[in-house]
Design an enzyme around this catalytic site. Structure first.
Site, short mmCIF file in Angstrom:
data_model
loop_
_atom_site.label_atom_id
_atom_site.label_comp_id
_atom_site.label_asym_id
_atom_site.label_seq_id
_atom_site.Cartn_x
_atom_site.Cartn_y
_atom_site.Cartn_z
N GLY A 35 147.00 86.50 81.73
CA GLY A 35 147.05 86.88 83.14
C GLY A 35 147.33 85.68 84.04
N HIS A 59 155.67 82.91 82.94
CA HIS A 59 155.47 84.16 82.20
C HIS A 59 156.63 85.12 82.46
CE1 HIS A 59 151.11 82.96 82.86
NE2 HIS A 59 151.16 83.12 81.55
N GLY A 96 155.84 80.49 75.29
CA GLY A 96 156.47 79.39 76.02
C GLY A 96 156.34 78.06 75.29
N LYS A 120 155.85 75.32 76.68
CA LYS A 120 154.89 74.41 77.33
C LYS A 120 153.72 74.16 76.37
CE LYS A 120 151.68 75.23 80.19
NZ LYS A 120 150.37 74.61 80.15
#
Ligand code: PAF
Length: 282
Positions: free
Chosen positions: A31, A37, A149, A151
């Protein structure tokens, strides 16, 4: 937009998709959604007939109670953002008891050392928590493709290893890091930074970029020292680690070898918020 908090409702909805031989893409999240996202969700929407986005702040992957307590949550805002990507997304937002089936604990995993370095060394039990929830979610959704992702590059490699180890029939797709205009990697935790610090945090990406430029000319050991000295000279950001590591094994190095791919990885504290980032070096 369909929103389910029970696994059986999700299974019913996905059963129809599978009968119709429609492909399912899956984007697991905690979330507090942002453009990073959304880029995963948009890719999933483009590549699959149906997309499931899970929203679940997983308690077992937090090694720090304060970080868990302060993790940003805004379900309504998340849904509004998801609608900008597509109206047809299935949101799976289970309660803890539903997904963990009673006992909220991690299993123990081994991924040939991938889980021991960098984030694994500094966040005790973190990757056991991540692998536990990702295995549960992948088993619940049974998607054709799942999107993560870069990251969290170490997490991505560990999830690839998990899927290979458990022989799960899902394709894991890594997606490039999305950045704020100053270069700061997008993260839900950025919301906890003051405006000034958030603006100045472009410094982290500047350091990574300079490290990348130096990588062709200098040794990995020299670059590590240069980064440490740079952080020692300013007060806003406290360096936890900077490593140059082989992308496959994630083993940190001081001397490079020909024909290997490397990435630089960094973890920094800013106002007690822990930020991570990484960059491909060659
Ligand atoms: O990257 C994240 O947001 C989380 O680690 C994940 C993959 C959703 C598991 O909780």
């Amino acid at each position: 937009m369909q929103i389910f908090d029970h696994t059986n409702e999700l299974h019913d909805a996905l059963g129809e998709e599978r009968l119709a031989k429609r492909s399912v893409g899956f984007v697991p999240t905690m979330g507090a959604l942002h453009k990073g996202h959304l880029s995963l969700v948009k890719k999933a929407v483009a590549e699959n007939d149906t997309v499931v986005v899970s929203i679940f702040v997983n308690p077992t992957q937090f090694d720090n109670q304060q970080d868990f307590d302060k993790y940003p949550e805004d379900f309504e805002r998340d849904i509004t953002l998801l609608k900008t990507a597509s109206d047809n997304i299935i949101v799976f937002a289970p309660k803890k008891a539903e997904i963990y089936n009673g006992e909220i604990t991690s299993k123990t995993f081994e991924f040939k050392g991938l889980e021991k370095v960098m984030e694994g060394a500094f966040r005790n039990g973190h990757f056991n928590g991540v692998a536990t929830i990702v295995e549960l979610l992948l088993n619940a959704v049974k998607a054709n493709r799942a999107y993560f992702g870069e990251k969290d590059f170490q997490q991505l490699q560990i999830i690839r290893a998990l899927v290979a180890q458990k022989e799960m029939p899902v394709e894991i797709i890594g997606c490039p890091i999305e950045r704020e205009p100053n270069g700061l990697a997008r993260s839900s935790r950025n919301e906890r930074l003051s405006k000034t610090t958030r603006t100045k945090a472009g410094f982290i990406y500047e350091v990574l970029n300079t490290a990348k430029k130096k990588f062709g000319m200098e040794s990995a050991g020299y670059i590590k020292d240069w980064v440490s000295e740079n952080f020692a000279q300013q007060q806003l950001f406290k360096l936890e680690y900077f490593e140059i590591a082989d992308v496959k094994t994630l083993t940190p190095i001081t001397k490079k070898q020909k024909n290997k791919k490397y990435r630089a990885f960094i973890a920094v504290y800013a106002e007690e918020v822990r930020l991570i980032d990484n960059i491909a070096l060659n």
